[in-house]
Design a protein around this motif. Structure first.
Motif: not given
Length: 200
Positions: A6-35
């Protein structure tokens, strides 16, 4: 093997966490649980920049089914680091990635009264976002990823005695993304028990 996390945080929080500068293929994930075979976020290096990307979980591989026909299998966990199937990807730092998660699960070994194996969840309580050590590659259907597994620690072993995912300390993430293969693979060890928690 771990086939749900699971990933229970919004995508926006990943940018500062990883010092990521851009999103190559942004998409909203439909659920916090990933399969497996579903989209998930990964962080990779692209042209010297950490990039937040979306890829499908699982490397496609064709195997022979019981009928003798080719059957597609999506391999989500990397255990045999010497296998030619994984070796060339592991050897290329540009094909390594970080897979952010909040918690991961393993099935227990004893079936409950309903006949099903119980699902157990684990996390790192001091880190809202932790990283699996992952690898990725392009395919005709789009980019895919998998993550490494290793021997289980004392928290995971009673539930799943064969393996657990490789979790990275934040200070080791850059090393995973950039180091020569043997140095990077030295990070593939059980995460310290005292830093983890069993949620169920």
């Amino acid at each position: 093997m771990c086939n749900r996390y699971s990933l229970s945080v919004p995508a926006a929080s990943l940018f500062p966490r990883y010092n990521a500068k851009e999103a190559a293929n942004p998409v909203a994930l439909p659920t916090p649980e990933l399969f497996p075979r579903k989209p998930a976020y990964v962080i990779r290096n692209a042209d010297g920049v950490r990039t937040l990307d979306v890829m499908a979980w699982g490397f496609p591989m064709m195997t022979k089914g019981k009928s003798g026909k080719d059957v597609r299998k999506d391999v989500t966990n990397v255990r045999n680091y010497t296998s030619p199937f994984w070796r060339s990807t592991l050897a290329n730092p540009l094909r390594r990635c970080l897979v952010p998660f909040s918690a991961f699960s393993e099935y227990g070994q004893i079936r409950g009264d309903d006949g099903k194996l119980p699902l157990h969840w684990f996390d790192v309580p001091s880190q809202p976002i932790t990283s699996f050590a992952g690898i990725w590659r392009p395919t005709d259907e789009g980019a895919v990823f998998a993550f490494l597994t290793t021997e289980p620690n004392a928290i995971v072993a009673p539930i799943h005695p064969k393996a657990m995912p490789v979790l990275l300390h934040p200070e080791d993430e850059e090393r995973w993304l950039t180091a020569p293969m043997e140095d990077a693979l030295s990070l593939a060890e059980p995460f310290p028990t005292q830093l983890m928690r069993a949620l169920s």
